[in-house]
Design an enzyme around this catalytic site. Sequence first.
Site, PDB file in Angstrom:
ATOM      1  N   HIS A 132       8.719  65.501  10.626  1.00 24.12           N
ATOM      2  CA  HIS A 132       9.554  64.183  10.318  1.00 24.12           C
ATOM      3  C   HIS A 132       8.642  63.462   9.312  1.00 24.12           C
ATOM      4  O   HIS A 132       7.788  63.411   9.222  1.00 24.12           O
ATOM      5  CB  HIS A 132      10.760  62.865  11.358  1.00 24.12           C
ATOM      6  CG  HIS A 132      11.578  63.769  12.013  1.00 24.12           C
ATOM      7  ND1 HIS A 132      12.753  63.550  11.830  1.00 24.12           N
ATOM      8  CD2 HIS A 132      10.852  65.190  12.954  1.00 24.12           C
ATOM      9  CE1 HIS A 132      13.488  64.026  12.533  1.00 24.12           C
ATOM     10  NE2 HIS A 132      12.662  64.945  12.923  1.00 24.12           N
TER      11      HIS A 132
ATOM     12  N   GLU B 107       5.417  63.106  13.131  1.00 21.78           N
ATOM     13  CA  GLU B 107       6.093  62.130  11.899  1.00 21.78           C
ATOM     14  C   GLU B 107       4.697  62.354  11.221  1.00 21.78           C
ATOM     15  O   GLU B 107       3.743  61.525  11.944  1.00 21.78           O
ATOM     16  CB  GLU B 107       5.871  60.542  12.186  1.00 21.78           C
ATOM     17  CG  GLU B 107       7.349  60.482  13.497  1.00 21.78           C
ATOM     18  CD  GLU B 107       8.893  59.975  12.839  1.00 21.78           C
ATOM     19  OE1 GLU B 107       8.610  60.060  11.572  1.00 21.78           O
ATOM     20  OE2 GLU B 107       9.924  60.687  13.206  1.00 21.78           O
TER      21      GLU B 107
ATOM     22  N   HIS C 268      15.803  65.669   8.154  1.00 17.73           N
ATOM     23  CA  HIS C 268      16.409  64.267   7.542  1.00 17.73           C
ATOM     24  C   HIS C 268      15.831  64.968   5.611  1.00 17.73           C
ATOM     25  O   HIS C 268      15.169  65.197   5.473  1.00 17.73           O
ATOM     26  CB  HIS C 268      16.180  63.099   7.834  1.00 17.73           C
ATOM     27  CG  HIS C 268      16.525  62.799   9.211  1.00 17.73           C
ATOM     28  ND1 HIS C 268      15.716  62.177  10.050  1.00 17.73           N
ATOM     29  CD2 HIS C 268      17.729  62.887   9.505  1.00 17.73           C
ATOM     30  CE1 HIS C 268      16.041  61.885  11.592  1.00 17.73           C
ATOM     31  NE2 HIS C 268      17.459  61.886  11.447  1.00 17.73           N
TER      32      HIS C 268
END
Length: 668
Positions: free
Chosen positions: A398, A490, A266
């Site tokens: 991420h 994450e 992303h």
Amino acid sequence: MLLGLLGLFLALTESCRCAPQQTCHPGDELLGRCSNSVTEAKRLLVAFPDSVPQQHTATCTEMHLSYCNDVGYTRTMFPNILGHQTRTDAESGAEYLLLSVIHGLLNGECSPDIRLVGCSVLASPCRDNKMIKPCRSTCEALRKDCSHTFEAIDMAWPYFLDCDRFFASDREGCFDPLAALKARQELTWSSLSPEEPSTIIQFTYTTNSQLYSLLKRTAAKCSHISHVYSIGRSTEGRDLLVIEFSNNPGQHELLEPEVKLIGNMHGNEVLGRQLLIYLAQYLCSEYTLGNPRVQALINSTRIHILASMNPDGYELAAAEGHLLNGWTNGRTNAQNIDLNRNFPDLTSVFYRNRRSRHYRTDHIPIPDGYWFGKVAPETFAVMKWIRSIPFVQSASLHGGELVVSYPFDFSRHPDEEKMFSPTPDERVFKQLARTYADTHTTMSNNDTDRCGANFYRTKGIINGALWYSFPGGMSDFNYLHTNCLEITVELGCDKFPSEVELYPEWKRNKEALLSFVESVHRGIKGVVKDVDGNGIKDATISVRGIRKDVTTAEGGDYWRLLSSGTHILTATAKGYSRVSKRVHLPHNLNKAGRVDFVLKKVPLEPDIDDHFFPTTDTWDRFDPYNQFERYSEPDVVERGIERQEKPWWWSYFSQSGISPPNWLLRNF
């Protein structure tokens, strides 16, 4: 020594909280930061005017604070922000001593810049007889990095680093106390020749062009263990550049496991991109400088690092910077496709067929319908990459939370968005997730800020579908289409942290990254050969009780990640005998056990199950970017009428002499 410093630290902190100040802001008395209120000071001034010391005239003066002699400026002003009237007052004050103790006690653990920020309060720069306060944004970033360290020793944040009281905003004309440090880093970095090994890392963000240059430069420094290659291009034509580390770069070596690390899937989640850039520099430098751990890792592992899977999205997010960048701007690629929803949804196929005794739950073919949707070039490039190299394990980095999730990411019940959906390798996935979370400095701590979500009960790991369900994820595709086991990391609440946070984040994640790559050396490895000693490609290794097989690479070697215990392994290949072995993996085994198989050739018999549950996929028949020829063109009969191709079951019935059932003929 450390206990003595800690005791002094505690005493000084309490004294700093309660020392009388020149002014006492509302609420300070309740917090114990001062013992005299503003009202009391005014009363004393009226009652005993001669007893109150006279204020010095505020003028610029040379700064001679020995502990702050490298701040990048030479003139300051007294009285300072804290109310010290002279340099002597500042040096003899509790804040000055406490700052040195903090710096020595923490040893740069939370931030190497805490001393410089403290000095900017004790001795702010002076220009034209005007004091310039340090920037509040720098203080806030520092507190975010270091507050957990103070909490770990049950200590309050130092009052003289109060971001609201002693720091100013950019609009007020503040200065960055870390500017001089960054300038020195830039100078040191630019003075290095490409051939000179160095562990110096510049903790700043890199543009796409800088990323490409830096990776190529790193590979040039360490050409004996590294090289750079492109797996394809983004929508806007930017290279998806991978740097590889191995003692024999450029090719798969027998029994050497392959690991990949992917960042910036992303575009606005940028921390993983930077960490992987730092990791590449670190591996190169430390190998050259003789770090035995890094040398052992690279000599026994082939490591692939794709720092940016979505360079187009990063370009959009970076244009606004970390202060203005939102949670969605730059997330998708240039086609507005979320890349982590764009892979083939093999998980639904798995759920539909998992109860069938004949259906394989691994190496599931890509459905025809997938290619008629919108396949992003970034997704297609990564799929080719995954298929071309026998990866064993992987991590995708991420941002937005502080947790490690693992497959399945798509819920086993379509109406349940939060439902525990384990893979057959649940134990192994939990072990992989634990490896990263437990070696990260804060991820598994119960008291760590979780950005609004709660993972304290699982200590920083979670099954993906139990967190939130989505189809078309990269991790599920890795697991169901290849041998590779991939986790999603994450890295934190802030998707686009400020530059001042990059070094602390590297400190938090460096050991976790290294430990994760090292963890590929567990379970079982071996070679499947025929009686003549030739490796058998695409042989299947199955484990009793786990409906997930792995297949052998070109030379017949395989890796099977397994948890400790007793396992029964079976090796099979078309046209060969079946061989089983019982293997015991002790709990403390720190390297993979070696289990080889020798298979004998046997007559190949047709198997109807292969036709009703075909294992060949549609990869070569569909090519959205015209990189391969189509599978075949329609046959044409003599009269020019197109003839439909024979269905997949036609050859079986033709060769066997059995008539096809009527329901098949009707459908055809």
